[in-house]
Design a protein around this motif. Structure first.
Motif, PDB file in Angstrom:
ATOM      1  N   CYS A  42       6.327 -11.321  44.354  1.00  0.00           N
ATOM      2  CA  CYS A  42       7.660 -11.290  44.966  1.00  0.00           C
ATOM      3  C   CYS A  42       8.742 -11.242  43.896  1.00  0.00           C
ATOM      4  O   CYS A  42       9.709 -10.496  44.025  1.00  0.00           O
ATOM      5  CB  CYS A  42       7.864 -12.497  45.880  1.00  0.00           C
ATOM      6  N   THR A  45       8.852  -7.748  42.596  1.00  0.00           N
ATOM      7  CA  THR A  45       9.356  -6.816  43.609  1.00  0.00           C
ATOM      8  C   THR A  45      10.864  -6.942  43.790  1.00  0.00           C
ATOM      9  O   THR A  45      11.569  -5.939  43.898  1.00  0.00           O
ATOM     10  CB  THR A  45       8.655  -7.074  44.963  1.00  0.00           C
ATOM     11  N   HIS A  46      11.361  -8.181  43.823  1.00  0.00           N
ATOM     12  CA  HIS A  46      12.772  -8.437  44.107  1.00  0.00           C
ATOM     13  C   HIS A  46      13.625  -8.628  42.854  1.00  0.00           C
ATOM     14  O   HIS A  46      14.841  -8.629  42.952  1.00  0.00           O
ATOM     15  CB  HIS A  46      12.927  -9.687  44.983  1.00  0.00           C
ATOM     16  N   TYR A  71       3.903   0.667  49.547  1.00  0.00           N
ATOM     17  CA  TYR A  71       3.112   0.443  48.343  1.00  0.00           C
ATOM     18  C   TYR A  71       2.046  -0.589  48.667  1.00  0.00           C
ATOM     19  O   TYR A  71       2.368  -1.694  49.134  1.00  0.00           O
ATOM     20  CB  TYR A  71       4.011  -0.059  47.204  1.00  0.00           C
ATOM     21  N   SER A  73       0.257  -3.323  47.653  1.00  0.00           N
ATOM     22  CA  SER A  73       0.359  -4.290  46.566  1.00  0.00           C
ATOM     23  C   SER A  73      -0.913  -5.102  46.382  1.00  0.00           C
ATOM     24  O   SER A  73      -1.089  -5.745  45.351  1.00  0.00           O
ATOM     25  CB  SER A  73       1.553  -5.222  46.787  1.00  0.00           C
ATOM     26  N   ARG A  79       3.856  -3.282  50.840  1.00  0.00           N
ATOM     27  CA  ARG A  79       5.280  -3.586  50.777  1.00  0.00           C
ATOM     28  C   ARG A  79       6.075  -2.334  51.087  1.00  0.00           C
ATOM     29  O   ARG A  79       5.783  -1.270  50.556  1.00  0.00           O
ATOM     30  CB  ARG A  79       5.647  -4.133  49.403  1.00  0.00           C
ATOM     31  N   PHE A  81       9.594  -0.228  51.069  1.00  0.00           N
ATOM     32  CA  PHE A  81      10.813  -0.121  50.285  1.00  0.00           C
ATOM     33  C   PHE A  81      11.458   1.229  50.543  1.00  0.00           C
ATOM     34  O   PHE A  81      10.854   2.127  51.121  1.00  0.00           O
ATOM     35  CB  PHE A  81      10.521  -0.304  48.796  1.00  0.00           C
ATOM     36  N   THR A  88      13.999  -3.242  48.537  1.00  0.00           N
ATOM     37  CA  THR A  88      12.816  -3.860  49.127  1.00  0.00           C
ATOM     38  C   THR A  88      13.147  -4.302  50.543  1.00  0.00           C
ATOM     39  O   THR A  88      14.164  -4.945  50.776  1.00  0.00           O
ATOM     40  CB  THR A  88      12.392  -5.080  48.298  1.00  0.00           C
ATOM     41  N   TYR A  91       7.310  -6.841  53.910  1.00  0.00           N
ATOM     42  CA  TYR A  91       6.006  -7.265  53.410  1.00  0.00           C
ATOM     43  C   TYR A  91       5.093  -7.265  54.633  1.00  0.00           C
ATOM     44  O   TYR A  91       5.356  -7.978  55.602  1.00  0.00           O
ATOM     45  CB  TYR A  91       6.072  -8.656  52.778  1.00  0.00           C
TER      46      TYR A  91
END
Length: 138
Positions: A42, A45-46, A71, A73, A79, A81, A88, A91
């Motif tokens: 996370c 990602t963020h 994607y 993950s 995920r 996006f 993003t 999830y």
């Protein structure tokens, strides 16, 4: 999920989208309160902590999906996006019927509060954990 999901004609409880608008969504029904995730995935990602609400997958409707990309993950999750602005959004734990939605992508007012922090043992070394919000190590 690149196409609009079929949901009831109920009025959306929430709407949201990415920075550029190439992904927009609606959610009917209740949203889970926000959970902060400190895991390494996370944070990568963020760019910091992940903040997610969630709803049943059947309650999520993609209104504009031209930018939506997925994607994988891990073998258990993907995920979502925006391929245009990089925002993003989702999830998706594949074995569950709930979609986590990045709380920052919701249009205000959300009416939500942050109620839990998870994976606090994996937090980044550059910030403290907020002791006022309940925590789980993993």
């Amino acid at each position: 999920m690149t196409e609009a999901r079929s949901v009831s004609n109920a009025k959306p409880r929430a709407t949201g989208g990415c920075l550029c608008g190439a992904v927009r969504y609606e959610v009917t029904g209740p949203l889970r309160e926000v959970i902060l995730c400190h895991c390494a995935m996370c944070r990568r990602t963020h760019g910091h902590v992940g903040a997610y609400t969630a709803a049943p997958k059947s309650a999520l409707r993609i209104v504009e999906g031209r930018g939506l990309r997925w994607y994988a993950s891990s073998p258990k999750a993907r995920r979502g996006f925006c391929g245009e602005c990089g925002g993003t959004l989702f999830y998706d734990p594949l074995a569950k019927d709930a979609m986590s939605i990045a709380a920052g992508t919701l249009d205000p007012p959300t009416g939500l509060t942050t109620t839990l922090q998870i994976h606090v043992a994996s937090r980044g070394d550059y910030y403290p954990i907020d002791a006022s919000i309940p925590q789980r190590e993993a």
